[in-house]
Design a protein around this motif. Structure first.
Motif, PDB file in Angstrom:
ATOM      1  N   TRP A  25      -9.874 -20.006 -11.627  1.00 29.16           N
ATOM      2  CA  TRP A  25     -11.303 -20.217 -11.873  1.00 29.16           C
ATOM      3  C   TRP A  25     -12.156 -19.224 -11.101  1.00 29.16           C
ATOM      4  N   GLN A  26     -11.709 -18.787  -9.929  1.00 25.69           N
ATOM      5  CA  GLN A  26     -12.424 -17.731  -9.224  1.00 25.69           C
ATOM      6  C   GLN A  26     -12.402 -16.440 -10.038  1.00 25.69           C
ATOM      7  N   ASP A  27     -11.245 -16.131 -10.585  1.00 24.80           N
ATOM      8  CA  ASP A  27     -11.110 -14.944 -11.432  1.00 24.80           C
ATOM      9  C   ASP A  27     -12.073 -15.032 -12.612  1.00 24.80           C
ATOM     10  N   THR A  28     -12.162 -16.218 -13.213  1.00 26.29           N
ATOM     11  CA  THR A  28     -13.040 -16.421 -14.360  1.00 26.29           C
ATOM     12  C   THR A  28     -14.498 -16.166 -14.011  1.00 26.29           C
ATOM     13  N   ARG A  29     -14.961 -16.674 -12.857  1.00 30.41           N
ATOM     14  CA  ARG A  29     -16.359 -16.491 -12.466  1.00 30.41           C
ATOM     15  C   ARG A  29     -16.669 -15.004 -12.247  1.00 30.41           C
ATOM     16  N   ILE A  30     -15.748 -14.292 -11.619  1.00 31.34           N
ATOM     17  CA  ILE A  30     -15.992 -12.878 -11.343  1.00 31.34           C
ATOM     18  C   ILE A  30     -15.979 -12.064 -12.627  1.00 31.34           C
ATOM     19  N   GLN A  31     -15.042 -12.383 -13.528  1.00 33.31           N
ATOM     20  CA  GLN A  31     -14.988 -11.662 -14.807  1.00 33.31           C
ATOM     21  C   GLN A  31     -16.249 -11.918 -15.628  1.00 33.31           C
ATOM     22  N   GLN A  32     -16.743 -13.140 -15.598  1.00 30.12           N
ATOM     23  CA  GLN A  32     -17.956 -13.460 -16.351  1.00 30.12           C
ATOM     24  C   GLN A  32     -19.161 -12.724 -15.763  1.00 30.12           C
ATOM     25  N   SER A  33     -19.218 -12.638 -14.446  1.00 28.32           N
ATOM     26  CA  SER A  33     -20.297 -11.890 -13.795  1.00 28.32           C
ATOM     27  C   SER A  33     -20.238 -10.424 -14.194  1.00 28.32           C
ATOM     28  N   ARG A  34     -19.041  -9.879 -14.237  1.00 25.77           N
ATOM     29  CA  ARG A  34     -18.864  -8.472 -14.621  1.00 25.77           C
ATOM     30  C   ARG A  34     -19.350  -8.233 -16.046  1.00 25.77           C
TER      31      ARG A  34
ATOM     32  N   GLY B 296     -13.243  -4.144 -23.486  1.00 25.37           N
ATOM     33  CA  GLY B 296     -12.323  -4.324 -22.365  1.00 25.37           C
ATOM     34  C   GLY B 296     -12.791  -5.407 -21.414  1.00 25.37           C
ATOM     35  N   VAL B 297     -14.090  -5.379 -21.077  1.00 22.80           N
ATOM     36  CA  VAL B 297     -14.646  -6.394 -20.178  1.00 22.80           C
ATOM     37  C   VAL B 297     -14.583  -7.772 -20.830  1.00 22.80           C
ATOM     38  N   ASN B 298     -14.896  -7.831 -22.114  1.00 21.41           N
ATOM     39  CA  ASN B 298     -14.865  -9.097 -22.850  1.00 21.41           C
ATOM     40  C   ASN B 298     -13.445  -9.645 -22.926  1.00 21.41           C
ATOM     41  N   LYS B 299     -12.477  -8.746 -23.113  1.00 21.60           N
ATOM     42  CA  LYS B 299     -11.076  -9.171 -23.181  1.00 21.60           C
ATOM     43  C   LYS B 299     -10.625  -9.736 -21.830  1.00 21.60           C
ATOM     44  N   ASP B 300     -11.033  -9.058 -20.742  1.00 22.65           N
ATOM     45  CA  ASP B 300     -10.692  -9.572 -19.407  1.00 22.65           C
ATOM     46  C   ASP B 300     -11.285 -10.964 -19.203  1.00 22.65           C
ATOM     47  N   ASN B 301     -12.534 -11.154 -19.641  1.00 26.33           N
ATOM     48  CA  ASN B 301     -13.184 -12.459 -19.519  1.00 26.33           C
ATOM     49  C   ASN B 301     -12.458 -13.508 -20.353  1.00 26.33           C
ATOM     50  N   PHE B 302     -12.066 -13.128 -21.578  1.00 27.04           N
ATOM     51  CA  PHE B 302     -11.359 -14.041 -22.471  1.00 27.04           C
ATOM     52  C   PHE B 302     -10.035 -14.491 -21.859  1.00 27.04           C
ATOM     53  N   TYR B 303      -9.260 -13.531 -21.361  1.00 26.22           N
ATOM     54  CA  TYR B 303      -7.948 -13.876 -20.808  1.00 26.22           C
ATOM     55  C   TYR B 303      -8.059 -14.645 -19.499  1.00 26.22           C
ATOM     56  N   SER B 304      -9.114 -14.397 -18.738  1.00 22.33           N
ATOM     57  CA  SER B 304      -9.293 -15.163 -17.504  1.00 22.33           C
ATOM     58  C   SER B 304      -9.572 -16.635 -17.820  1.00 22.33           C
TER      59      SER B 304
ATOM     60  N   THR C 202      -7.809 -22.153 -18.217  1.00 20.44           N
ATOM     61  CA  THR C 202      -7.699 -23.360 -19.044  1.00 20.44           C
ATOM     62  C   THR C 202      -6.251 -23.797 -19.171  1.00 20.44           C
ATOM     63  N   LYS C 203      -5.349 -22.839 -19.351  1.00 23.11           N
ATOM     64  CA  LYS C 203      -3.919 -23.136 -19.482  1.00 23.11           C
ATOM     65  C   LYS C 203      -3.387 -23.811 -18.223  1.00 23.11           C
ATOM     66  N   LYS C 204      -3.755 -23.274 -17.068  1.00 30.01           N
ATOM     67  CA  LYS C 204      -3.277 -23.863 -15.821  1.00 30.01           C
ATOM     68  C   LYS C 204      -3.895 -25.238 -15.582  1.00 30.01           C
ATOM     69  N   SER C 205      -5.193 -25.380 -15.915  1.00 29.61           N
ATOM     70  CA  SER C 205      -5.853 -26.683 -15.741  1.00 29.61           C
ATOM     71  C   SER C 205      -5.266 -27.723 -16.688  1.00 29.61           C
ATOM     72  N   ALA C 206      -4.879 -27.270 -17.881  1.00 27.21           N
ATOM     73  CA  ALA C 206      -4.346 -28.194 -18.884  1.00 27.21           C
ATOM     74  C   ALA C 206      -2.992 -28.765 -18.494  1.00 27.21           C
ATOM     75  N   MET C 207      -2.331 -28.168 -17.521  1.00 30.08           N
ATOM     76  CA  MET C 207      -1.010 -28.654 -17.108  1.00 30.08           C
ATOM     77  C   MET C 207      -1.099 -29.983 -16.381  1.00 30.08           C
ATOM     78  N   PHE C 208      -2.291 -30.304 -15.846  1.00 27.29           N
ATOM     79  CA  PHE C 208      -2.414 -31.523 -15.050  1.00 27.29           C
ATOM     80  C   PHE C 208      -2.385 -32.775 -15.915  1.00 27.29           C
ATOM     81  N   ARG C 209      -3.083 -32.763 -17.072  1.00 26.74           N
ATOM     82  CA  ARG C 209      -3.166 -33.957 -17.911  1.00 26.74           C
ATOM     83  C   ARG C 209      -1.796 -34.392 -18.445  1.00 26.74           C
ATOM     84  N   PRO C 210      -0.966 -33.467 -18.967  1.00 27.72           N
ATOM     85  CA  PRO C 210       0.377 -33.897 -19.406  1.00 27.72           C
ATOM     86  C   PRO C 210       1.208 -34.478 -18.270  1.00 27.72           C
ATOM     87  N   LEU C 211       1.006 -33.962 -17.040  1.00 26.70           N
ATOM     88  CA  LEU C 211       1.721 -34.511 -15.896  1.00 26.70           C
ATOM     89  C   LEU C 211       1.359 -35.974 -15.687  1.00 26.70           C
ATOM     90  N   VAL C 212       0.071 -36.283 -15.808  1.00 25.67           N
ATOM     91  CA  VAL C 212      -0.390 -37.669 -15.667  1.00 25.67           C
ATOM     92  C   VAL C 212       0.184 -38.533 -16.788  1.00 25.67           C
TER      93      VAL C 212
END
Length: 612
Positions: free
Chosen positions: A215-224, A254-262, A267-277
């Protein structure tokens, strides 16, 4: 060349990601979270206690109903065939759900009021603080990055304040209540169901660092991306004039792609928590059915449980994993909020380089005498802009500063307005060192007209009145007439009520400059600074303005910075600068007689005109 450009882009990207990695290693900042919660304080006697009360009522109802159904209805009324008691119980449950419905209405209403007010206060605080910062702050930051902090980052905190905090309290109370009730009903079955909790805690702990980094990566990419967007829109004319649309678009892709992948990664990493529950919920259900059925067969008298207890457990089990799942989502939300708040507080912790003393002198009036005493100044450590210069501008004089680009002319104007403080020496107005004066009272007596004038969205009348908001329409029109702006304004369809659009796009460069003259003169300053102010005006208009300025500058201290030496002939004193030093000074005639640097500047300009 294309390969070199790709390598340069890759190098910038590598440096950028290195910054992200360094930022991501910071531990969770509890002090920062507390700073956020302080913004709730103004509402600690209104929306916040009301929302908490409604949340407690709602939680109590949710915890009470399963007990009423399991222990009272099944083990009591149904087991004893007491239909009267069952009827009363149904009525009580209906009333409880009605109370729950009403409490939820008020809870949702008040938490949204709470969240919106907190975001309003935070954004207002941030904007007000940014406006108070010195020019050095803006020298090193793009407008886009500042915009992202004030808008996007504060928006990221909205969900935390509107739902997150109250929901967190509700889930913690609910979870604590369920654990206590389950241990009271059947300690053995409760411990069996919760045996999967340590495993879940261990796995979720491992996920936290990765989720936070993502999520830190996401905020910085969005700022960029937002910074690049702002820069691209403002510089669209330059981009099109050099036919760089494809290159600019490719860079944005390129900047948009970095933002998209971030975002995708976070989201992918955050989504791992719900299936665990959900997996833990499934395991708990299997344990409940298997072990719970065994305990029912044993019977309450032999260390087992009754059917009603089993039913209550089934209700509470569904409720047990729900707050845990939400707490996981809340943790993700908290990580996003921490990433955003870290950037917000970075700005709020910035202090103005130009500081105001506790007992600063407040200018009630200014005569306009300006003195520089051994002033040295540098914008950075690598280049000194002024080298211990000393000069005196007498009150009411018109002083001109001339010299090649980078000689220090605009720096002198910036120091007079106290946009910066000198590194050494002192700048004094009427004998007062500017470091010991109040900024607002100083700048109220100074007006500046720049070469690159800024016109705000709104009407022409509003733009001129910006110099003095309490001015009447007649005073605005008078100022416009004095500088010669009234003529072109009256040619417009709506006259002074014409909307000039963003940055005054419907006006020519010269017309925008005339508006800035009117704005500055309406403020009726004691000190007037004209920094290349006539550079965008044609010669005929300049002659008219010079005639008007001769009357307007009378009795005021005026500092004129100009490359057109024809505009400064009538100045009382001319200072010639080069590489941050004063080479010579005097009137036009005195400097021409000396045949020094000023003489050479005049000579070269006339030679250029003859060549044309």
């Amino acid at each position: 060349m294309k390969k070199d450009r790709e390598n340069q882009t890759e190098n910038r990207s590598n440096r950028f990601h290195y910054t992200i990695d360094r930022a991501a290693e910071k531990p969770f900042n509890w002090k920062q979270l507390w700073r956020l919660l302080i913004y709730l304080k103004p509402y600690s006697k209104t929306y916040l206690p009301g929302a908490i009360l409604m949340m407690i009522i709602s939680t109590f109802v949710r915890l009470a109903v399963p007990i009423l159904i399991g222990k009272v209805a099944i083990d009591g009324a149904i087991a004893n065939h007491d239909m009267s008691m069952l009827g009363y119980l149904v009525g009580i449950i209906v009333v409880l759900y009605g109370i729950n419905y009403i409490s939820n209405i008020f809870r949702i209403k008040w938490v949204n009021y709470l969240g919106q007010n907190v975001i309003y206060d935070l954004r207002k605080h941030l904007f007000t603080h940014v406006q108070s910062l010195s020019h050095r702050f803006f020298d090193s930051r793009s407008a886009g990055s500042i915009l992202v902090r004030i808008m996007n980052d504060t928006n990221s905190l909205q969900e935390l304040f509107t739902n997150g905090i109250i929901n967190l309290l509700m889930d913690v109370i609910t979870l604590t209540g369920i654990i206590i009730i389950l241990l009271t009903l059947s300690p053995k079955l409760a411990l069996a169901i919760m045996v999967v909790l340590p495993l879940m805690f261990f796995i979720s702990t491992k996920l936290r660092r990765n989720i936070r980094r993502a999520w830190q990566d996401t905020r910085i990419q969005q700022s960029r991306m937002n910074s690049h967007l702002n820069e691209s829109i403002q510089g669209i004319r330059i981009t099109q004039s050099f036919s760089q649309e494809k290159e600019n678009t490719a860079y944005f892709f390129g900047v948009n792609k970095d933002n998209f992948y971030s975002w995708k990664t976070a989201t992918k990493k955050s989504a791992m928590f719900r299936p665990l529950v959900e997996l833990c919920n499934a395991a708990g259900t299997v344990i409940l059915v298997a072990y719970g059925s065994y305990l029912i067969l044993l019977g309450a008298g032999h260390g087992g449980i009754e059917l009603g207890t089993f039913v209550s457990f089934a209700f509470f089990l569904g409720m047990f994993w729900e707050p845990i799942s939400r707490l996981g989502q809340m943790y993700n939300q908290l990580l996003m909020a921490m990433a955003a708040s870290e950037r917000i507080f970075e700005y709020l912790d910035e202090q103005p380089n130009v500081k105001i003393m506790d007992k600063a002198h407040v200018f009630q009036d200014i005569q306009g005498e300006i003195v520089f005493e051994n002033v040295q100044f540098s914008y950075d450590n690598d280049r000194v802009a002024l080298h211990e210069i000393s000069l005196k501008m007498r009150a009411g004089e018109t002083v001109a500063l001339v010299g090649h680009t980078g000689s220090g002319k605009s720096t002198i104007a910036n120091l007079i307005s106290r946009f910066y403080d000198p590194s050494k020496g002192s700048v004094k107005i009427d004998g007062y060192d500017l470091k010991e004066t109040d900024l607002r009272s100083l700048r109220c007596h100074i007006s500046i007209v720049l070469q690159d004038t800024f016109v705000f969205s709104g009407t022409i009348m509003e733009n001129i009145r910006f110099g003095r908001p309490d001015a009447t329409d007649e005073e605005v029109i008078k100022a416009a007439k004095v500088v010669g702006a009234d003529e072109f304004i009256n040619r417009m369809a709506q006259g002074y009520q014409t909307e000039v659009e963003e940055r005054g796009n419907i006006l020519s460069a010269g017309e925008r400059q005339l508006l800035s003259f009117a704005r500055a003169l309406l403020a009726d300053p004691r000190i007037l600074i004209l920094d290349e102010a006539t550079a965008s005006i044609d010669t005929q208009t300049e002659v008219k303005i010079q005639q008007a300025l001769q009357k307007l500058l009378h009795g005021r201290t005026a500092i004129i910075i100009a490359h057109r030496l024809s505009t400064i002939r009538e100045a009382d004193e001319i200072f010639v600068l080069a590489q941050g030093k004063i080479l010579e000074h005097g009137s036009h005639s005195e400097l021409m007689e000396q045949q020094g640097e000023y003489f050479e500047l005049v000579k070269s300009q006339f030679q250029m005109l003859d060549a044309i």
